[in-house]
Design a protein around this motif. Structure first.
Motif, PDB file in Angstrom:
ATOM      1  N   ILE C  87      29.669  71.589 -56.591  1.00 12.59           N
ATOM      2  CA  ILE C  87      29.721  72.019 -57.911  1.00 12.59           C
ATOM      3  C   ILE C  87      28.797  71.319 -58.741  1.00 12.59           C
ATOM      4  N   ASP C  91      25.643  72.376 -61.213  1.00  8.04           N
ATOM      5  CA  ASP C  91      25.645  72.126 -62.658  1.00  8.04           C
ATOM      6  C   ASP C  91      24.482  71.185 -63.083  1.00  8.04           C
ATOM      7  N   PRO C 168      30.231  82.786 -67.771  1.00 11.35           N
ATOM      8  CA  PRO C 168      31.003  81.671 -67.263  1.00 11.35           C
ATOM      9  C   PRO C 168      31.762  82.046 -66.180  1.00 11.35           C
ATOM     10  N   GLU C 169      32.456  83.149 -65.925  1.00 18.61           N
ATOM     11  CA  GLU C 169      33.537  83.408 -64.816  1.00 18.61           C
ATOM     12  C   GLU C 169      32.449  83.666 -63.694  1.00 18.61           C
ATOM     13  N   TYR C 171      29.571  82.295 -63.181  1.00 17.63           N
ATOM     14  CA  TYR C 171      29.059  81.341 -62.946  1.00 17.63           C
ATOM     15  C   TYR C 171      29.766  80.455 -61.841  1.00 17.63           C
ATOM     16  N   ARG C 172      31.144  80.318 -62.211  1.00 21.50           N
ATOM     17  CA  ARG C 172      32.403  79.691 -61.593  1.00 21.50           C
ATOM     18  C   ARG C 172      32.226  80.205 -60.153  1.00 21.50           C
ATOM     19  N   GLU C 173      32.288  81.668 -60.185  1.00 22.84           N
ATOM     20  CA  GLU C 173      32.322  82.212 -58.966  1.00 22.84           C
ATOM     21  C   GLU C 173      31.404  81.889 -58.143  1.00 22.84           C
ATOM     22  N   GLN C 175      29.509  79.159 -58.154  1.00 21.97           N
ATOM     23  CA  GLN C 175      29.548  77.706 -57.656  1.00 21.97           C
ATOM     24  C   GLN C 175      30.422  77.775 -56.187  1.00 21.97           C
ATOM     25  N   GLU C 176      31.705  78.584 -56.558  1.00 21.35           N
ATOM     26  CA  GLU C 176      32.738  78.542 -55.319  1.00 21.35           C
ATOM     27  C   GLU C 176      31.960  79.260 -54.174  1.00 21.35           C
TER      28      GLU C 176
END
Lengths: 188, 188, 188, 188
Positions: C87, C91, C168-169, C171-173, C175-176
């Motif tokens: 992660i 970033d 954002p969401e 983006y988070r997804e 990364q995971e």
DNA sequence: TATGAATGAGCTTTCATTCAT
DNA sequence: TATGAATGAAAGCTCATTCAT
């Protein structure tokens, strides 16, 4: 395709000579040489590997041209050959002022290769031969030939500029004076 | 406030001399001079107006030092004074190689002011005086004094480097040879 | 006297990074770097020996900054450390786009010294250490650590740019997803 | 009149590839390319509009050749097709090192047209198709196809250079490892 | 006075491109 | 078409000089 033009190389060499006379070796720029020669900057690099190579080659050619034109022993009587050489030398210096300035500027410069220096020395041999002949005939002093050669070579070169601007008869007189001084110095 | 330090000016001048001997006038940089003199670049500009002024001043000083040390006529017999001068001249060239390289490099460079050139010529007067004296006593040839002075001045300067590295007795012999050549050339 | 300003060196390095991003390594000019950094061309050479040295140093610093910021093993459970690293890596790539472009352009360029290449490799050690730990705990496949390290290092770097511009969401997804893909690939 | 010789165009493209491998994109000169291709500088301009066009065309051809040779879905079972592709990919990278260096150097360079970038992306379609097929059969994870394609494409490309110099059996092992890692990463 | 960082003009050289042959 | 000489606009870099300290 355009073929390489030896004239252009000559133009560049001559332009270099003229530039050094006008602005000195320290003030010499390739761009100015090119402009003077009537070519583009890049063209200089078509004919010469770089500034150093250009100067090195020019030095060698100049020395050789000088040697061929002045330092010849025609095998006649010593005194006559000696005088003829001295007179030709003065003429050369006067007619090729730029060459002389160039050679003096190069002499202690970092542009000059050890190899070129050696090559250039070869041109002095006919002078040494003449002096050896004179010594053999007991017409000249019995001293180191190298010393005598340097004497003659440097003395005439250093004095010749004095002849610049002299009226014809004084010019003739000057040449004879130089010849006399040198002969009196070296004669047995 | 620290006061201008004459030592520092001397250091800079000497460093310039050494640099020119090593890299030639064309390769000379103010920064290298400063480094060699052990000062900062900016300090050079405290003592000299610029590179040109530095070289110009150095040329003048060098010429004058040379004139003072070599070109003196002590008023004694011509031949003796003549020989003494020649011998001192050779010594000077050998002991001050850097000075000589510097002067020859400057001679045809654009750094040299016409004014400085004139100033420098003044140092030759004692030499001219000696020759005039010799002509008056009919010991020397009756030719243009300027020509004779140039002959002597340039001939010894050009030959002297040959003495480098000679063993003492050969060195002495060389000096005498040079003196003889020059005397024989100029004597009546 | 003005003292050397480390800020200025930083400005130059940053300007180089930005220039390479904009015009590529092949289009990079020292003058443009200087202009962008708000200094004179010559100033670049006060802080760096030349263009090559500038790029070489920048490469090393960039690699090291990356290693320090991303490739850390905090010693906690393997899976968690693994995910955290992945992660952070994404970033980093997003926040330092210019750095990444620069490193990829340098990778096969003649600017890169063998020595620097070695130095840069040192930063990968913590990553190797983490993988070794995982292998020891039988959580990861028992294959060459170097191969695994390269896999992880290159895969995340290559995928990360896909995250650019994601909300954002997502983006988070993303990364995971990346973390999962990598973990599934390497897990025993 | 001689007619345009397609062989010559090929020679020039290959020479470009080899030059970029040896000196990088930043060090590439048209003259060096011409010399390597055994033609005159001007000839390059007969076949290509300029340096930019040459690189652009070469990029496209290289990408297409790669796509044709590697990224093919023969329609067989997913896993088998997947493995075959991965193995072919590694082989390609090893056998075409110059191509890979060239593509990576071009990737972030200003030489690359947006249009060419798009054109090049088309080659990835068969890969996407294969992944779609795998997702439809629930053999692969249900994540963004673009993400998966990038993962596969970049991961293998980045890892493949590790295979260089490996002995045959290790080389085979490496290929299988890469295939396994990728499969494990993407499999449902 | 002394320093050396900072400047930017100008240097040598390279190189993409054109053009005469 | 093919050549390579010729071009001139940059490029990297140096260096005389200035200036903040």
């Amino acid at each position: 395709m355009r073929t390489k033009d030896e004239t252009k190389a000559q133009d560049i060499l001559q332009a270099t000579l003229d530039e050094v006379r006008d602005v000195g070796l320290a003030g010499l720029s390739v761009e100015a040489v090119a402009r003077r020669a009537g070519v583009a900057t890049g063209t200089v690099y078509v004919y010469f590997k770089g500034k150093d190579a250009l100067l090195d080659q020019l030095y060698l050619r100049t020395k050789q041209k000088f040697a061929t034109q002045v330092l010849r022993d025609d095998g006649g009587p010593i005194r006559a050959a000696f005088t003829r050489m001295t007179i030709a030398y003065v003429d050369y210096v006067i007619e090729n002022a730029a060459e002389l300035v160039f050679m003096s500027q190069m002499a202690n410069s970092p542009y000059l290769t050890a190899e070129t220096r050696e090559q250039a020395a070869i041109g002095l041999r006919p002078l040494a031969a003449l002096l050896e002949r004179g010594k053999a005939e007991h017409l000249l002093k019995d001293i180191d030939t190298g010393w005598m050669a340097t004497f003659l070579y440097e003395t005439v070169k250093s004095m010749a500029p004095l002849a610049r601007g002299l009226p014809p008869e004084r010019y003739r007189e000057f040449q004879e004076t130089v010849a006399t001084l040198c002969w009196d110095a070296l004669k047995a």
